[in-house]
Design a protein around this motif. Structure first.
Motif, PDB file in Angstrom:
ATOM      1  N   ASN A  92       0.419 -75.298 118.263  1.00  0.00           N
ATOM      2  CA  ASN A  92      -0.636 -75.687 117.316  1.00  0.00           C
ATOM      3  C   ASN A  92      -1.729 -76.445 118.062  1.00  0.00           C
ATOM      4  O   ASN A  92      -2.926 -76.211 117.859  1.00  0.00           O
ATOM      5  CB  ASN A  92      -0.108 -76.612 116.208  1.00  0.00           C
ATOM      6  CG  ASN A  92       1.120 -76.107 115.477  1.00  0.00           C
ATOM      7  OD1 ASN A  92       1.964 -76.914 115.068  1.00  0.00           O
ATOM      8  ND2 ASN A  92       1.262 -74.801 115.312  1.00  0.00           N
ATOM      9  N   TYR A  93      -1.290 -77.350 118.938  1.00  0.00           N
ATOM     10  CA  TYR A  93      -2.236 -78.176 119.704  1.00  0.00           C
ATOM     11  C   TYR A  93      -3.166 -77.284 120.540  1.00  0.00           C
ATOM     12  O   TYR A  93      -4.392 -77.441 120.511  1.00  0.00           O
ATOM     13  CB  TYR A  93      -1.429 -79.127 120.592  1.00  0.00           C
ATOM     14  CG  TYR A  93      -2.243 -80.097 121.406  1.00  0.00           C
ATOM     15  CD1 TYR A  93      -2.721 -81.278 120.838  1.00  0.00           C
ATOM     16  CD2 TYR A  93      -2.505 -79.854 122.750  1.00  0.00           C
ATOM     17  CE1 TYR A  93      -3.453 -82.183 121.593  1.00  0.00           C
ATOM     18  CE2 TYR A  93      -3.243 -80.756 123.512  1.00  0.00           C
ATOM     19  CZ  TYR A  93      -3.708 -81.920 122.919  1.00  0.00           C
ATOM     20  OH  TYR A  93      -4.449 -82.799 123.669  1.00  0.00           O
ATOM     21  N   ALA A  94      -2.562 -76.313 121.244  1.00  0.00           N
ATOM     22  CA  ALA A  94      -3.352 -75.408 122.094  1.00  0.00           C
ATOM     23  C   ALA A  94      -4.268 -74.529 121.242  1.00  0.00           C
ATOM     24  O   ALA A  94      -5.433 -74.280 121.615  1.00  0.00           O
ATOM     25  CB  ALA A  94      -2.423 -74.542 122.944  1.00  0.00           C
ATOM     26  N   ASP A  95      -3.770 -74.056 120.109  1.00  0.00           N
ATOM     27  CA  ASP A  95      -4.574 -73.182 119.234  1.00  0.00           C
ATOM     28  C   ASP A  95      -5.771 -73.937 118.647  1.00  0.00           C
ATOM     29  O   ASP A  95      -6.855 -73.369 118.491  1.00  0.00           O
ATOM     30  CB  ASP A  95      -3.715 -72.608 118.100  1.00  0.00           C
ATOM     31  CG  ASP A  95      -2.700 -71.582 118.592  1.00  0.00           C
ATOM     32  OD1 ASP A  95      -2.888 -71.057 119.722  1.00  0.00           O
ATOM     33  OD2 ASP A  95      -1.731 -71.305 117.867  1.00  0.00           O
ATOM     34  N   ILE A  96      -5.571 -75.198 118.324  1.00  0.00           N
ATOM     35  CA  ILE A  96      -6.682 -76.010 117.795  1.00  0.00           C
ATOM     36  C   ILE A  96      -7.723 -76.222 118.895  1.00  0.00           C
ATOM     37  O   ILE A  96      -8.919 -75.983 118.688  1.00  0.00           O
ATOM     38  CB  ILE A  96      -6.170 -77.385 117.276  1.00  0.00           C
ATOM     39  CG1 ILE A  96      -5.224 -77.214 116.090  1.00  0.00           C
ATOM     40  CG2 ILE A  96      -7.352 -78.277 116.890  1.00  0.00           C
ATOM     41  CD1 ILE A  96      -4.377 -78.452 115.787  1.00  0.00           C
ATOM     42  N   LEU A  97      -7.251 -76.625 120.069  1.00  0.00           N
ATOM     43  CA  LEU A  97      -8.204 -76.912 121.161  1.00  0.00           C
ATOM     44  C   LEU A  97      -8.964 -75.659 121.593  1.00  0.00           C
ATOM     45  O   LEU A  97     -10.116 -75.754 122.025  1.00  0.00           O
ATOM     46  CB  LEU A  97      -7.491 -77.532 122.360  1.00  0.00           C
ATOM     47  CG  LEU A  97      -6.976 -78.958 122.180  1.00  0.00           C
ATOM     48  CD1 LEU A  97      -6.540 -79.535 123.518  1.00  0.00           C
ATOM     49  CD2 LEU A  97      -8.020 -79.868 121.548  1.00  0.00           C
TER      50      LEU A  97
END
Ligand code: 4NP
Length: 167
Positions: A92-97
């Motif tokens: 999720n963190y990577a997809d948001i960034l």
């Protein structure tokens, strides 16, 4: 102006609505509702419009909490609208960034488990394909993380302009 939190997972039907509803539950208990507001979103749109997963709702009910809300997809406009964006896991963190192409908002995005004070897990495990124990574990972890998060905000240690990136 209230401090605005956005919780993000993959589908926005299990973990992030749980984080949103648990935070609202804690805010109500602490008479802080109105000072901090929350919302949640998913990185995929597959479940958009759906209420929280029935299994998540049942696990919450057993703890005396009522979950509500409808799933929606994370929108890049959310970077401006919210003060802090909490990712449930590293994907999720990577997809948001990945949606913050210029890196303007990286300082607003944090991992939810960074705020746990009693649990050592670094991610909120996806309970979707597992049994009821996974949903109970999500609630335990999030109660810990949400409490820690609210304490950090209350103690004003959490200034997004100065908080270093943790991941
Ligand atoms: P959530 O759980 O990201 O915590 O809402 C999931 C919901 C749906 C799916 C996966 C995880 N799915 O594959 O549809």
């Amino acid at each position: 102006m209230p401090y605005k939190l956005l919780f993000v997972c993959l589908g926005n039907i299990c973990r992030s609505p749980a984080a949103e509803n648990i935070t609202n539950y804690l805010l109500q208990q602490q008479n802080l509702d109105g000072q901090i507001t929350c919302d949640s979103a998913g990185t995929i749109s597959y479940h958009s419009g759906s209420p929280p997963d029935r299994r998540m709702v049942e696990a919450a009910k057993a703890r005396g909490m009522t979950f509500s809300g409808r799933a929606r997809r994370f929108d890049p406009a959310d970077f401006e609208k919210f003060d802090l964006i909490l990712a449930m896991d590293r994907d999720n963190y990577a997809d948001i960034l990945a949606l913050d192409r210029k890196g303007e908002y990286h300082h607003k995005v944090r991992m939810m488990c960074d705020f746990c004070r009693h649990h050592s897990l670094k991610e909120v495990p996806d309970p979707y394909y597992g049994g009821p124990e996974g949903f109970n574990r999500v609630i335990d972890l999030l109660l810990d993380a949400c409490e820690g998060l609210l304490e950090e905000i209350a103690s004003e240690r959490l200034d997004p302009s100065t908080t270093p990136r943790s991941h």
